[in-house]
Design a protein around this motif. Structure first.
Motif, PDB file in Angstrom:
ATOM      1  N   TRP A   1       0.840  -1.202   0.000  1.00  0.00           N
ATOM      2  CA  TRP A   1       0.000   0.000   0.000  1.00  0.00           C
ATOM      3  C   TRP A   1       0.875   1.252   0.000  1.00  0.00           C
ATOM      4  CZ3 TRP A   1      -0.528   4.437   2.702  1.00  0.00           C
ATOM      5  CH2 TRP A   1      -1.674   5.210   2.457  1.00  0.00           C
ATOM      6  N   VAL A   2       1.926   1.257   0.797  1.00  0.00           N
ATOM      7  CA  VAL A   2       2.841   2.407   0.830  1.00  0.00           C
ATOM      8  C   VAL A   2       3.492   2.591  -0.536  1.00  0.00           C
ATOM      9  CG1 VAL A   2       4.966   3.327   1.852  1.00  0.00           C
ATOM     10  CG2 VAL A   2       3.262   2.218   3.314  1.00  0.00           C
ATOM     11  N   LYS A   3       3.914   1.502  -1.146  1.00  0.00           N
ATOM     12  CA  LYS A   3       4.557   1.589  -2.471  1.00  0.00           C
ATOM     13  C   LYS A   3       3.613   2.205  -3.494  1.00  0.00           C
ATOM     14  CE  LYS A   3       6.821  -1.337  -5.974  1.00  0.00           C
ATOM     15  NZ  LYS A   3       8.148  -0.717  -6.020  1.00  0.00           N
ATOM     16  N   GLU A   4       2.325   1.819  -3.448  1.00  0.00           N
ATOM     17  CA  GLU A   4       1.353   2.317  -4.416  1.00  0.00           C
ATOM     18  C   GLU A   4       0.925   3.746  -4.140  1.00  0.00           C
ATOM     19  OE1 GLU A   4      -2.035  -0.236  -4.631  1.00  0.00           O
ATOM     20  OE2 GLU A   4      -0.903  -1.964  -5.372  1.00  0.00           O
ATOM     21  N   ASN A   5       0.813   4.118  -2.882  1.00  0.00           N
ATOM     22  CA  ASN A   5       0.200   5.393  -2.513  1.00  0.00           C
ATOM     23  C   ASN A   5       1.178   6.463  -2.044  1.00  0.00           C
ATOM     24  OD1 ASN A   5      -2.968   4.905  -2.475  1.00  0.00           O
ATOM     25  ND2 ASN A   5      -1.976   3.043  -1.736  1.00  0.00           N
ATOM     26  N   GLU A   6       2.375   6.060  -1.647  1.00  0.00           N
ATOM     27  CA  GLU A   6       3.384   7.018  -1.182  1.00  0.00           C
ATOM     28  C   GLU A   6       4.736   6.659  -1.810  1.00  0.00           C
ATOM     29  OE1 GLU A   6       1.239   7.659   3.204  1.00  0.00           O
ATOM     30  OE2 GLU A   6       3.089   6.507   3.058  1.00  0.00           O
ATOM     31  N   PRO A   7       4.805   6.685  -3.150  1.00  0.00           N
ATOM     32  CA  PRO A   7       6.006   6.181  -3.845  1.00  0.00           C
ATOM     33  C   PRO A   7       7.285   6.928  -3.468  1.00  0.00           C
ATOM     34  CG  PRO A   7       4.527   7.331  -5.360  1.00  0.00           C
ATOM     35  CD  PRO A   7       3.775   7.142  -4.101  1.00  0.00           C
ATOM     36  N   GLU A   8       7.204   8.238  -3.270  1.00  0.00           N
ATOM     37  CA  GLU A   8       8.417   8.990  -2.921  1.00  0.00           C
ATOM     38  C   GLU A   8       8.947   8.544  -1.569  1.00  0.00           C
ATOM     39  OE1 GLU A   8       8.021  13.191  -3.269  1.00  0.00           O
ATOM     40  OE2 GLU A   8       7.306  13.123  -5.341  1.00  0.00           O
ATOM     41  N   LEU A   9       8.033   8.361  -0.629  1.00  0.00           N
ATOM     42  CA  LEU A   9       8.440   7.893   0.698  1.00  0.00           C
ATOM     43  C   LEU A   9       8.966   6.461   0.609  1.00  0.00           C
ATOM     44  CD1 LEU A   9       6.614   8.429   4.039  1.00  0.00           C
ATOM     45  CD2 LEU A   9       7.250   6.110   3.386  1.00  0.00           C
ATOM     46  N   TYR A  10       8.312   5.640  -0.182  1.00  0.00           N
ATOM     47  CA  TYR A  10       8.718   4.238  -0.313  1.00  0.00           C
ATOM     48  C   TYR A  10      10.184   4.133  -0.755  1.00  0.00           C
ATOM     49  CZ  TYR A  10       8.995  -0.562  -2.019  1.00  0.00           C
ATOM     50  OH  TYR A  10       9.398  -1.857  -2.235  1.00  0.00           O
ATOM     51  N   HIS A  11      10.595   4.971  -1.666  1.00  0.00           N
ATOM     52  CA  HIS A  11      11.966   4.892  -2.184  1.00  0.00           C
ATOM     53  C   HIS A  11      13.012   5.349  -1.168  1.00  0.00           C
ATOM     54  CE1 HIS A  11      10.864   3.488  -6.105  1.00  0.00           C
ATOM     55  NE2 HIS A  11      10.018   4.489  -6.290  1.00  0.00           N
ATOM     56  N   LYS A  12      12.575   5.936  -0.066  1.00  0.00           N
ATOM     57  CA  LYS A  12      13.498   6.330   1.011  1.00  0.00           C
ATOM     58  C   LYS A  12      13.677   5.217   2.046  1.00  0.00           C
ATOM     59  CE  LYS A  12      12.194  11.222   0.715  1.00  0.00           C
ATOM     60  NZ  LYS A  12      11.552  12.353   1.454  1.00  0.00           N
ATOM     61  N   ILE A  13      12.857   4.147   1.932  1.00  0.00           N
ATOM     62  CA  ILE A  13      12.888   3.097   2.959  1.00  0.00           C
ATOM     63  C   ILE A  13      14.185   2.303   2.872  1.00  0.00           C
ATOM     64  CG2 ILE A  13      11.781   0.995   3.823  1.00  0.00           C
ATOM     65  CD1 ILE A  13       9.126   2.054   2.731  1.00  0.00           C
ATOM     66  N   HIS A  14      14.837   2.176   4.007  1.00  0.00           N
ATOM     67  CA  HIS A  14      16.028   1.327   4.121  1.00  0.00           C
ATOM     68  C   HIS A  14      15.636  -0.073   4.600  1.00  0.00           C
ATOM     69  CE1 HIS A  14      19.972  -0.148   5.089  1.00  0.00           C
ATOM     70  NE2 HIS A  14      19.727  -0.173   6.381  1.00  0.00           N
ATOM     71  N   LYS A  15      14.813  -0.143   5.648  1.00  0.00           N
ATOM     72  CA  LYS A  15      14.343  -1.420   6.170  1.00  0.00           C
ATOM     73  C   LYS A  15      12.908  -1.258   6.685  1.00  0.00           C
ATOM     74  CE  LYS A  15      18.170  -3.878   5.747  1.00  0.00           C
ATOM     75  NZ  LYS A  15      18.257  -5.041   4.829  1.00  0.00           N
ATOM     76  N   ILE A  16      12.180  -2.370   6.625  1.00  0.00           N
ATOM     77  CA  ILE A  16      10.871  -2.408   7.269  1.00  0.00           C
ATOM     78  C   ILE A  16      10.991  -3.229   8.544  1.00  0.00           C
ATOM     79  CG2 ILE A  16       9.786  -2.333   5.007  1.00  0.00           C
ATOM     80  CD1 ILE A  16       8.770  -5.263   5.717  1.00  0.00           C
ATOM     81  N   MET A  17      10.129  -2.931   9.506  1.00  0.00           N
ATOM     82  CA  MET A  17      10.165  -3.649  10.772  1.00  0.00           C
ATOM     83  C   MET A  17       8.763  -3.823  11.318  1.00  0.00           C
ATOM     84  SD  MET A  17      13.404  -1.902  12.739  1.00  0.00           S
ATOM     85  CE  MET A  17      13.184  -0.278  12.041  1.00  0.00           C
ATOM     86  N   LEU A  18       8.646  -4.772  12.230  1.00  0.00           N
ATOM     87  CA  LEU A  18       7.472  -4.902  13.072  1.00  0.00           C
ATOM     88  C   LEU A  18       7.686  -4.037  14.311  1.00  0.00           C
ATOM     89  CD1 LEU A  18       7.309  -8.739  12.636  1.00  0.00           C
ATOM     90  CD2 LEU A  18       5.552  -7.144  11.809  1.00  0.00           C
ATOM     91  N   PRO A  19       6.634  -3.721  15.064  1.00  0.00           N
ATOM     92  CA  PRO A  19       6.812  -2.843  16.235  1.00  0.00           C
ATOM     93  C   PRO A  19       7.888  -3.316  17.210  1.00  0.00           C
ATOM     94  CG  PRO A  19       4.493  -3.007  15.706  1.00  0.00           C
ATOM     95  CD  PRO A  19       5.199  -3.970  14.784  1.00  0.00           C
TER      96      PRO A  19
END
Length: 499
Positions: free
Chosen positions: A146-164
């Motif tokens: 969803w982030v990739k589709e709706n917030e592409p500029e932010l998505y390209h800044k992601i280094h890692k994803i995590m759980l809480p």
């Protein structure tokens, strides 16, 4: 291990952060604190959304830990290891500097349900269920898409994803990693092959580099940095040795580790969690299977999870609405609810106002009140109907688990949250027809014990649970059960006419 060696458990909930310490040699609770004192809010910018700020979780971890040290004789040198429990399925994204890029999309957020449903059909239901035991659904991988589709500029800044829990561990250790159990809760685990589900990543066009290194739930997850140690009040180098989602951890807390054993909890959400050693699934993915904390390649352990989103949050909502003239405690609410008769004189509540519900194949039907009569019903009926509605919802899903072959004769629960209510316990036992064992534990204490296992302070799970005490046993009563099942059938008729 010295006499004054303590184990710390951090439980990152969506309502609050709880930190508990147990004395390692005795297993006795040495202290517990909660922050904030009032429940944390969830931001809902659009219907079906639910977000929280991960940095706020960290602030409350710091506050709760500092309060624990202030309120006990425990010093920073006494803490031998730290364990973390956390709200499952949330998405936290950070950049290369480990800074949070957006609020966490948490467990009860519904925005990615359609994305998961589309992927389920694109990959193929049979392939998904045989390999991942679940639909991609509204879980972490779908939220990232969803982030990739709706917030592409932010998505390209992601280094890692995590759980809480991964995020809190990162704040403690400066190390980004996750667990095999954590990958499974994000629907990023191939159960057949015991590895990362690359087909999910390919379907969502997600770069594998965004996924952290995965570890076992128990073991060396890093050490407190000097910066974190100073902020939180503990010693630099203290090891983090355990991490698990709140429901696998709740099961661990209750020594639920082997096939046939079942745990329950009723906090913000309500959960039944049963252990199996076979790769089973529900064809509609209404209940979900995850890697349990003690799973190994040699000894398979999976947790089948039934979740009702709208549980304690309904009770909390009622407390706020009914406390206009005076402050109403949960204990007082339970007492008032007990004044109404079984079935709440025909008043029925569907407690589904906290996002899409898995048991309805990710439909969002909303909370509903039925049969309200202004001349017959009062506060007592409302409060009872809420607790009965929660129990009836759990029983509805309970039967899906039984259809999968799980044996659900005895359920273990901590004496906490809604299981503190005598009415809730009575309704649970007599509606489900199970024995209910109550124990003197909670998620934070469980995470502390698990930290002792992960650090090698306890040589086995059995040693870790020597101090766990059963404080009550409740069994169904045939006459009451008939009344509850009649009330359940009325509730079920109402539910089915509104699905």
């Amino acid at each position: 291990m010295t006499k004054h060696s303590y184990l710390l458990g951090i439980d990152v909930g969506s309502s609050s952060i709880k930190v508990s310490a147990i004395e390692a040699s005795t297993g006795n609770l040495a202290g517990a604190t909660v922050s904030p004192e009032q429940e944390m809010s969830m931001q809902a910018l659009k219907p079906g959304w639910a977000e929280q700020d991960p940095d706020l979780w960290w602030e409350h971890v710091v506050t709760a830990t500092q309060k624990l040290l202030e309120n006990t004789d425990i010093t920073k040198d006494d803490v031998a290891a730290i364990g973390i429990s956390y709200q499952m399925h949330g998405l936290v994204v950070v950049d290369k500097n480990k800074r949070v890029l957006r609020p966490s999309i948490i467990w009860c957020d519904s925005r990615a349900a359609d994305i998961g449903e589309k992927a389920f059909h694109n990959i193929g239901p049979e392939k998904c269920l045989h390999n991942y035991l679940n639909s991609p659904g509204n879980f972490t991988a779908s939220k990232l898409r969803w982030v990739k589709e709706n917030e592409p500029e932010l998505y390209h800044k992601i280094h890692k994803i995590m759980l809480p829990g991964d995020f809190i561990a990162m704040k403690l250790t400066n190390r980004i990693c996750t667990t095999h159990s954590g990958l499974s809760e994000g629907i990023l685990w191939n159960f057949k092959e015991n590895k990362l589900a690359r087909d999910i990543l390919d379907t969502y066009a997600i770069d594998e580099e965004l996924i952290p290194e995965a570890l076992n739930s128990f073991g060396d997850h890093g050490e407190l940095t000097a910066e974190a140690a100073e902020e939180i009040g503990l010693k630099k180098g203290t090891k983090v040795t355990y991490r698990a989602g709140d429901q696998p951890n709740n099961a661990f807390s209750l020594n639920v580790l082997n096939p046939g054993e079942v745990a329950a909890t009723a906090g913000t959400s309500g959960v039944i969690y049963g252990i199996t050693d076979s790769l089973g699934y529900d064809e509609k993915s209404r209940v979900n299977t995850f890697v349990h904390v003690n799973h190994t390649a040699e000894q398979n352990r999976y947790g089948v999870l039934l979740c009702i989103n709208g549980t304690g949050i309904l009770n909390s909502w009622l407390r706020k609405q009914f406390s206009i003239e005076s402050t109403l405690t949960y204990s007082q609410m339970n007492e008032l609810a007990g004044q109404a008769s079984i079935g709440s004189d025909g008043l029925k509540i569907l407690p589904f106002g906290n996002g899409s519900e898995r048991i309805f194949e990710n439909k969002e039907i909303g909370a509903q009140v039925h049969g309200l009569n202004f001349n017959r019903h009062d506060k007592t009926h409302f409060l009872r109907a809420a607790q009965e509605g929660i129990v009836f919802s759990l029983y509805y899903g309970f039967q899906i688990m039984q259809d999968m072959g799980l044996t659900l004769d005895t359920v273990r629960a901590g004496h906490a949250n809604m299981f503190l209510s005598p009415l809730f316990r009575d309704a649970f036992v007599n509606t489900t027809g199970t024995r209910l064992e109550l124990y003197n534990t909670d998620g934070a204490q469980g995470a502390a014990r698990a930290a002792g296992v992960g650090a090698g302070i306890y040589s086995s799970h059995e040693e870790a649970f020597e101090s766990l005490k059963k404080i009550d046993l409740l069994e169904p009563q045939p006459e009451k059960r008939k009344l509850y099942l009649d009330a359940y059938q009325n509730w079920l008729n109402t539910l089915q006419s509104n699905l």
